[in-house]
Each structure stands twice: as C-alpha cells, then as structure tokens.
Write a protein that holds these residues in place. Structure first.
Motif, short mmCIF file in Angstrom:
data_model
loop_
_atom_site.label_atom_id
_atom_site.label_comp_id
_atom_site.label_asym_id
_atom_site.label_seq_id
_atom_site.Cartn_x
_atom_site.Cartn_y
_atom_site.Cartn_z
N ARG A 150 0.76 -1.27 -0.02
CA ARG A 150 -0.04 -0.08 -0.03
C ARG A 150 0.83 1.32 -0.07
O ARG A 150 0.66 2.19 -0.80
N PHE A 151 1.65 1.24 0.93
CA PHE A 151 2.74 2.66 1.11
C PHE A 151 3.41 2.70 -0.44
O PHE A 151 3.16 3.89 -0.86
N TYR A 175 0.80 4.12 -2.83
CA TYR A 175 0.26 5.54 -2.54
C TYR A 175 1.47 6.53 -2.51
O TYR A 175 1.02 7.59 -2.96
N SER A 219 -6.61 2.73 0.00
CA SER A 219 -5.66 3.54 0.81
C SER A 219 -6.00 3.19 2.24
O SER A 219 -4.99 3.00 3.23
C1 LIG Z 1 0.83 8.98 2.31
O1 LIG Z 1 1.17 10.14 2.73
C2 LIG Z 1 0.29 11.06 3.08
C3 LIG Z 1 0.89 12.33 3.43
O2 LIG Z 1 2.02 12.27 4.32
C4 LIG Z 1 -0.36 10.26 4.46
O3 LIG Z 1 -1.38 11.15 4.83
C5 LIG Z 1 -1.09 9.01 3.94
O4 LIG Z 1 -1.78 8.29 5.03
C6 LIG Z 1 -0.18 8.10 3.43
N1 LIG Z 1 -0.71 6.93 2.66
C7 LIG Z 1 -0.11 5.86 2.76
C8 LIG Z 1 -1.11 4.62 2.33
O5 LIG Z 1 0.85 5.51 3.29
#
Ligand SMILES: *[C@@H]1O[C@H](CO)[C@@H](O)[C@H](O)[C@H]1NC(C)=O
Ligand code: HEM
Length: 321
Positions: free
Chosen positions: A206-207, A210, A229
């Motif tokens: 996921r990371f 995204y 997400s």
């Molecule tokens: C991606 O980065 C944003 C901004 O830092 C954060 O709000 C979000 O949770 C992150 N998403 C993931 C899936 O890591």
C-alpha cells in the motif's frame, strides 16, 4: 553408507583426539537418504506435484517457507513449530502471520514419508526438497538438494521478527542481512527473483502504490483498484504482474519498468549497486536460472544446519518429539 572423504577425515580426527573436532561440521550431501530411505525424494516430489497441480500458487508458498526457515536459526524447520508455551511460534512473527502458508502440504509430505521410513527424514530437509520440486513444477530451474539437516527443538517469534527481512529495508540493509548468512548481493538479487511467482497482500505494498517513488503511473492505477488506501489488507496482487504463475525472468523486466510490487523489489533497481545485476538477469534468463539454483543451494547451508546428533528428527513437523 558411503563416507564423504571429509567426514572420514573428521571421523578419524575425532577418534584420535577423543573429542569433537570443531573444524569439521558434518557435510550435507544429496545422497544422504540413499541407503536409509531410498524412496524419500520421489515420495516428496509426488505430494508436492499434486499440491501444486491443485493450486499453482502453492509453488510460491513452499519456496518462501524454505527461505523463511533458513533465515531464522538456520534451515532447521523452526518455522513449522506451533506455539506451546514457553515456545513461541515463528508463524506469529509479522512477516509470517496470515501470510506464510503451505504448512498442510508439508504435514502431508511428512506423514507420507514417515509411513515409508519412520524417524529418518527431517522436516528441514523436506522444506528444502519441496522448494526445489516447487521451482521445477512451475518451470523454474532444478538443482541437487543437499541433505542431512536435522530439526530444531526451539523456535522464537521475536527472533523471526528480527531476522526476516522487513518491508522497508533499504538496499544496504538487505545486502548486509543476506551477507550475514553467507549470501552476497548477487545471491540477494537472484533469490528475490522468486517473486516471479506468488502473491502479496495489499497491506505489504500500500505505501508503495500511494506514496512510493520510482513507480510506473499505470501500474499505480491498476494496483490501487484492488488495494484501497484504507482497509483490504489481505487483498492479493501478483508479485509479477505479467506471468504470475510461471517461473521466468519477467520479474527483472518489471523492475526495469518500475513495476516492482514491493519496496524491497524496486530497491534492487533504483540506481544502486545491484542495478547491473537486474539488467543482466532481465536479458539473460539462463544466467538468472543458474544463479538462482546456486543461491538456493547456498541458502540451504545457512546456520550451519544441525547435523549428526544435534537436534532431532521430528515425528510431526509442527511439534517437537
Ligand atoms: C501517504 O502520505 C500522506 C501524506 O503524508 C499520508 O497522509 C497518507 O496516510 C499516506 N498513505 C499511505 C497509504 O501511506
Ligand atoms: C529480500 C527481501 C524480501 C522481502 C522484504 C520479501 C517480502 C515478501 C512479502 C512482503 C511477500 C508478500 C507476503 C504476503 O503479503 O502474504 C513476499 C512473498 C513471497 N516471497 Fe518474498 N521477500 C524477500 C525475499 C524473498 C526470497 C529470498 C524468496 C525466496 C527465495 C522469497 C519468496 C517469496 C515468494 C515465493 C512469495 C509469494 C508467496 C505466496 O504467494 O504464498 N522472497 N515476500
């Protein structure tokens, strides 16, 4: 049983000095069960083939089990032990929990092998042979599996958590983790090619889809469709988007197109010292195959494995005797 020249030398040295010579670790040998259980290898192969013909992904799961076994306490089947306090199970380490699979197939192999040769063939060797047979079953390379490992009487969830590679390990961390086990950067790149088959849960990539870098935009939108997400952590996606069920060198072609699914995949082709190895394997399937086979043999020596009278031959793989 025929003695390996080195084991003979060690044997004589041991008699002479009347204590165990620490310089001679018993050798693993492909012929280890030839006299004591001549049908072991064909029996294992037939169970593995049947399991993979039922579910193709099982090949991936079995190769991964051997890897996760060897990286924690060496190749000693510690990953197969269930938790019986005070023993904690490696199955509950985050890298394995709800993700490592194939345990039923290994149990099935073990019971078939126990029927023909009780108390002879270790669970650690079964994992090593299963990984080779799995590779062959999906079009991957073959190799002679060295045998003679014995099974651990211990396992540790916290050890597994520390020893198994983490999702966000950078290239240097991966290289040093492999090098602590006698595996070099080429071995790391070749072994990671096992991600040419099998699947990963959304929670593991996921990371990357995204917030990751060095990733193809179309690949991002495709993968986001089945990986929201938030939630859906166990929604699966193929590690190799092109040929998810065949062992081939597409994994490396994907990396060059920035379509590696995991951070630990793409980090192998992100401008660092392993870029040229990825390029080589993407252009030369045979060089990947022969390096993968050699690296699997090396990985089977990690520990070094328990041999001789160390450890035990478990009766069932999930519990100590
Ligand atoms: C991606 O980065 C944003 C901004 O830092 C954060 O709000 C979000 O949770 C992150 N998403 C993931 C899936 O890591
Ligand atoms: C280099 C560090 C590595 C990391 C960080 C890593 C991480 C992962 C992760 C996160 C998954 C998905 C698990 C899931 O979501 O269920 C996975 C799957 C898999 N890994 Fe690795 N891996 C690494 C190296 C290896 C090596 C060396 C091998 C074998 C030689 C291997 C074989 C596999 C296979 C075959 C799968 C698919 C399993 C299945 O479909 O059941 N991996 N890996």
């Amino acid at each position: 049983m025929e003695l390996h020249p080195l084991s003979l030398a060690c044997f004589l040295a041991t008699i002479l000095f009347l204590f165990l010579n620490p310089h001679c670790e018993a050798q693993l040998l492909p012929t280890f069960y030839d006299q004591t259980c001549p049908n072991a290898l064909t029996t294992i192969r037939s169970v593995i083939r049947t399991a993979i013909s039922r579910e193709r992904r099982m090949a991936a799961s079995l190769i991964r089990l051997h890897f996760h076994d060897c990286f924690v306490q060496g190749c000693d089947a510690s990953i197969l032990l269930d938790a019986v306090p005070p023993l904690t199970s490696e199955k509950n380490a985050p890298q394995n929990f709800e993700s490592a699979r194939g345990f039923n197939v290994i149990d099935d192999v073990k019971s078939r092998v126990e029927n023909i040769c009780p108390g002879v063939v270790s669970c650690a060797d079964i994992l090593a042979v299963a990984a080779r047979d799995a590779s062959v079953a999906v079009g991957g390379p073959s190799w002679a599996v060295k045998l003679g490992r014995r099974d651990s009487t211990t396992a540790s969830q916290s050890q597994a958590t520390m020893d198994l590679p983490g999702l966000f390990d950078d290239l240097n961390t991966l290289i040093s983790s492999f090098s602590r086990r006698g595996l070099n950067a080429r071995d790391l790149v070749a072994l990671s090619g096992a991600h040419t088959i099998g699947q990963a849960g959304c929670g593991t990539f996921r990371f990357r889809i995204y917030n990751g870098t060095n990733i193809d935009a179309n690949f991002v939108s495709t993968r986001r469709r089945s990986c929201p997400s938030i939630g859906g952590d166990r929604n699966l996606a193929a590690l190799d988007l092109v040929t998810p069920n065949s062992f081939d060198n597409n994994y490396y072609k994907n990396l060059i197109q920035r379509k590696g699914l995991l951070e630990s995949d793409q980090v192998l082709f992100s401008g660092g010292s392993t870029n040229n190895i990825v390029t080589e394997y993407s252009n030369n399937r045979d060089s990947f195959y022969s390096d993968f086979a050699a690296a699997m043999v090396k990985m089977g020596d990690v520990g070094p494995p328990l041999t001789g009278s160390a450890g035990q031959i478990r009766k069932i793989c999930s519990a100590i005797n």
